[in-house]
Design a protein around this motif. Structure first.
Motif, PDB file in Angstrom:
ATOM      1  N   ASP A  70       0.849  -1.255   0.160  1.00  0.00           N
ATOM      2  CA  ASP A  70      -0.056  -0.015   0.146  1.00  0.00           C
ATOM      3  C   ASP A  70       0.805   1.332  -0.163  1.00  0.00           C
ATOM      4  N   ALA A  71       2.122   1.349   0.566  1.00  0.00           N
ATOM      5  CA  ALA A  71       3.264   2.389   0.494  1.00  0.00           C
ATOM      6  C   ALA A  71       4.526   1.674   0.267  1.00  0.00           C
ATOM      7  N   ILE A  72       5.366   2.477  -0.027  1.00  0.00           N
ATOM      8  CA  ILE A  72       6.700   2.012   0.018  1.00  0.00           C
ATOM      9  C   ILE A  72       7.568   3.121   0.912  1.00  0.00           C
ATOM     10  N   PHE A  73       8.287   2.360   1.854  1.00  0.00           N
ATOM     11  CA  PHE A  73       9.312   3.241   2.851  1.00  0.00           C
ATOM     12  C   PHE A  73      10.570   3.585   1.979  1.00  0.00           C
ATOM     13  N   ILE A  74      10.847   4.848   2.049  1.00  0.00           N
ATOM     14  CA  ILE A  74      12.407   5.086   1.482  1.00  0.00           C
ATOM     15  C   ILE A  74      13.040   6.278   2.185  1.00  0.00           C
ATOM     16  N   PRO A  75      13.892   5.708   2.791  1.00  0.00           N
ATOM     17  CA  PRO A  75      14.808   6.522   3.818  1.00  0.00           C
ATOM     18  C   PRO A  75      15.742   7.773   3.033  1.00  0.00           C
ATOM     19  N   ARG A  76      15.476   9.034   3.515  1.00  0.00           N
ATOM     20  CA  ARG A  76      16.495   9.828   2.825  1.00  0.00           C
ATOM     21  C   ARG A  76      17.561  10.219   4.204  1.00  0.00           C
ATOM     22  N   LEU A  77      18.698   9.697   3.975  1.00  0.00           N
ATOM     23  CA  LEU A  77      19.796   9.710   4.889  1.00  0.00           C
ATOM     24  C   LEU A  77      20.678  10.622   4.526  1.00  0.00           C
ATOM     25  N   VAL A  78      20.834  11.917   5.359  1.00  0.00           N
ATOM     26  CA  VAL A  78      21.614  13.033   4.942  1.00  0.00           C
ATOM     27  C   VAL A  78      22.734  12.974   6.045  1.00  0.00           C
ATOM     28  N   SER A  79      22.428  12.376   7.025  1.00  0.00           N
ATOM     29  CA  SER A  79      23.659  12.318   8.001  1.00  0.00           C
ATOM     30  C   SER A  79      23.357  11.132   9.032  1.00  0.00           C
ATOM     31  N   ILE A  80      23.928  10.400   9.430  1.00  0.00           N
ATOM     32  CA  ILE A  80      23.846   9.547  10.639  1.00  0.00           C
ATOM     33  C   ILE A  80      24.508   9.806  11.751  1.00  0.00           C
ATOM     34  N   ALA A  81      25.304  10.791  11.760  1.00  0.00           N
ATOM     35  CA  ALA A  81      26.251  11.130  12.994  1.00  0.00           C
ATOM     36  C   ALA A  81      26.478  12.729  12.840  1.00  0.00           C
ATOM     37  N   PRO A  82      26.686  13.430  13.878  1.00  0.00           N
ATOM     38  CA  PRO A  82      27.018  14.746  13.912  1.00  0.00           C
ATOM     39  C   PRO A  82      28.336  14.967  13.138  1.00  0.00           C
ATOM     40  N   ASN A  83      28.303  16.084  12.152  1.00  0.00           N
ATOM     41  CA  ASN A  83      29.422  16.528  11.641  1.00  0.00           C
ATOM     42  C   ASN A  83      29.805  15.402  10.541  1.00  0.00           C
ATOM     43  N   GLU A  84      28.857  14.701  10.148  1.00  0.00           N
ATOM     44  CA  GLU A  84      29.224  13.717   9.072  1.00  0.00           C
ATOM     45  C   GLU A  84      28.190  13.775   7.967  1.00  0.00           C
ATOM     46  N   PHE A  85      28.489  13.200   6.800  1.00  0.00           N
ATOM     47  CA  PHE A  85      27.692  13.203   5.610  1.00  0.00           C
ATOM     48  C   PHE A  85      27.451  11.687   5.147  1.00  0.00           C
ATOM     49  N   ILE A  86      26.465  11.471   4.558  1.00  0.00           N
ATOM     50  CA  ILE A  86      26.160  10.212   3.738  1.00  0.00           C
ATOM     51  C   ILE A  86      26.349  10.490   2.069  1.00  0.00           C
ATOM     52  N   CYS A  87      26.433   9.488   1.452  1.00  0.00           N
ATOM     53  CA  CYS A  87      26.842   9.852  -0.080  1.00  0.00           C
ATOM     54  C   CYS A  87      25.583  10.831  -0.600  1.00  0.00           C
ATOM     55  N   PRO A  88      25.597  11.582  -1.264  1.00  0.00           N
ATOM     56  CA  PRO A  88      24.485  12.497  -2.147  1.00  0.00           C
ATOM     57  C   PRO A  88      23.566  11.555  -2.717  1.00  0.00           C
ATOM     58  N   LYS A  89      23.857  10.305  -3.076  1.00  0.00           N
ATOM     59  CA  LYS A  89      22.615   9.659  -3.844  1.00  0.00           C
ATOM     60  C   LYS A  89      21.841   9.111  -2.814  1.00  0.00           C
ATOM     61  N   PHE A  90      22.081   9.023  -1.511  1.00  0.00           N
ATOM     62  CA  PHE A  90      21.184   8.489  -0.660  1.00  0.00           C
ATOM     63  C   PHE A  90      20.388   9.769  -0.049  1.00  0.00           C
ATOM     64  N   ILE A  91      20.702  11.059  -0.485  1.00  0.00           N
ATOM     65  CA  ILE A  91      20.033  12.278  -0.014  1.00  0.00           C
ATOM     66  C   ILE A  91      18.911  12.441  -1.018  1.00  0.00           C
ATOM     67  N   GLY A  92      19.362  12.079  -2.280  1.00  0.00           N
ATOM     68  CA  GLY A  92      18.325  12.307  -3.425  1.00  0.00           C
ATOM     69  C   GLY A  92      17.616  11.005  -3.831  1.00  0.00           C
ATOM     70  N   LEU A  93      17.650  10.044  -3.043  1.00  0.00           N
ATOM     71  CA  LEU A  93      17.080   8.807  -3.343  1.00  0.00           C
ATOM     72  C   LEU A  93      15.475   8.762  -3.608  1.00  0.00           C
ATOM     73  N   PRO A  94      14.643   9.350  -2.805  1.00  0.00           N
ATOM     74  CA  PRO A  94      13.157   9.615  -2.960  1.00  0.00           C
ATOM     75  C   PRO A  94      12.988  10.113  -4.347  1.00  0.00           C
ATOM     76  N   GLU A  95      13.617  11.142  -4.797  1.00  0.00           N
ATOM     77  CA  GLU A  95      13.475  11.795  -6.073  1.00  0.00           C
ATOM     78  C   GLU A  95      13.777  11.072  -7.128  1.00  0.00           C
ATOM     79  N   MET A  96      14.868  10.579  -7.292  1.00  0.00           N
ATOM     80  CA  MET A  96      15.528   9.576  -8.001  1.00  0.00           C
ATOM     81  C   MET A  96      14.411   8.545  -8.474  1.00  0.00           C
ATOM     82  N   VAL A  97      13.579   7.938  -7.441  1.00  0.00           N
ATOM     83  CA  VAL A  97      12.929   6.754  -7.370  1.00  0.00           C
ATOM     84  C   VAL A  97      11.580   7.438  -8.035  1.00  0.00           C
ATOM     85  N   LYS A  98      10.928   8.596  -7.627  1.00  0.00           N
ATOM     86  CA  LYS A  98       9.799   8.951  -8.222  1.00  0.00           C
ATOM     87  C   LYS A  98      10.033   9.255  -9.695  1.00  0.00           C
ATOM     88  N   ASN A  99      11.180   9.604 -10.100  1.00  0.00           N
ATOM     89  CA  ASN A  99      11.275   9.921 -11.648  1.00  0.00           C
ATOM     90  C   ASN A  99      11.722   8.874 -12.561  1.00  0.00           C
TER      91      ASN A  99
END
Length: 268
Positions: A70-99
């Protein structure tokens, strides 16, 4: 209500957290099946060419789920720890999937960003509960239970097990008595633990008579201590975990050799 969880990317790190959260709220999590040739080919077909292999694979898992939940869960992981970041592809994942994937059911997006403070983790799940129309008190209770299950999972990993021990409990993943030695494998979790695209490398090495260490076996405190030998702070979370664990294994003589597994198109 059935909520689809694609079995790719950060699934291998956070599945206990997500599954427990949705179950406590009364929903039914539906995980896509193990990666196979059909799912991989579909993801490669749907996703943009310049994405890395694991991101393409995620699209294939989403496509598999789209007509079954009925719905699909997609995490947008920007950062999983203070002062750190995740790969930009993770940040844009929901938009990539939608398109890229057509005919999708509603998407539940978890906007997870701990760059400034750990407190924003709770807020992310409160926002997810709001998307689902659940009372905040019930959401907070579910979040506490989910965090407890995630902590138990991470303790299991630091004790020497791998996510494969959690996902496939019927198989024997215990240390091999009288092994030939210990091999360390460095790589992103979504490569190491996807048994299709890694060609089941962990099990193959075990069959050869070796025990293994993976980055998730090394505590974050140990990783931080090991990274003090570097002249510059790394701000990519997965890069820190891979490099920090590898340095620790080498300097403490914990392994007889190290393998590095990377995917095509990955900056690391």
């Amino acid at each position: 209500m059935k909520i689809g969880i694609p079995g790719a990317l950060s699934y291998f790190d956070y599945f206990p957290l997500w599954k427990t959260f949705f179950c406590e709220l009364g929903f039914t999590p539906v995980v896509s099946p193990l990666t196979n040739k059909e799912i991989l080919n579909k993801g490669v077909y749907l996703c943009v060419d310049d994405a890395c292999l694991p991101v393409k694979l995620f699209h294939g898992h989403v496509d598999y789920l789209k007509d079954k939940v009925d719905a699909i869960f997609i995490p947008r992981l920007v950062s999983i720890a203070p002062n750190e970041f995740i790969c930009p592809k993770f940040i844009g994942l929901p938009e990539m999937v939608k398109n890229s994937v057509k005919g999708l059911p509603p998407l539940l997006v978890l906007n997870y960003n701990l760059h400034k403070s750990l407190k924003y983790g709770k807020k992310a799940f409160e926002d997810l509960g709001f998307q689902l129309g659940i009372n905040p008190k019930i959401v907070n209770k579910a979040y506490k239970k989910a965090k407890h299950e995630q902590a138990r999972y991470e303790m299991m990993l630091e004790a020497g097990q791998s996510p494969l021990s959690y996902l496939y409990p019927k198989e024997d993943w215990n240390p091999i008595a009288g092994s030939k030695g210990i091999i360390g494998i460095i790589g992103h979790p979504y490569l190491l633990y996807d048994r299709y695209i890694s060609m089941d490398i962990i099990k193959k090495i075990r069959k050869m008579g070796y025990n293994l260490l993976v980055p998730s076996n090394t505590s974050l405190d140990t990783i931080e201590e090991s990274l003090k030998t570097m002249t510059k702070r790394l701000f990519w979370s997965y890069g820190r975990r891979m490099l920090g664990s590898g340095i620790n294994w080498l300097y403490s003589n914990k392994v007889d050799g190290i393998l590095f597994l990377s995917s095509f198109g990955c900056g690391v």
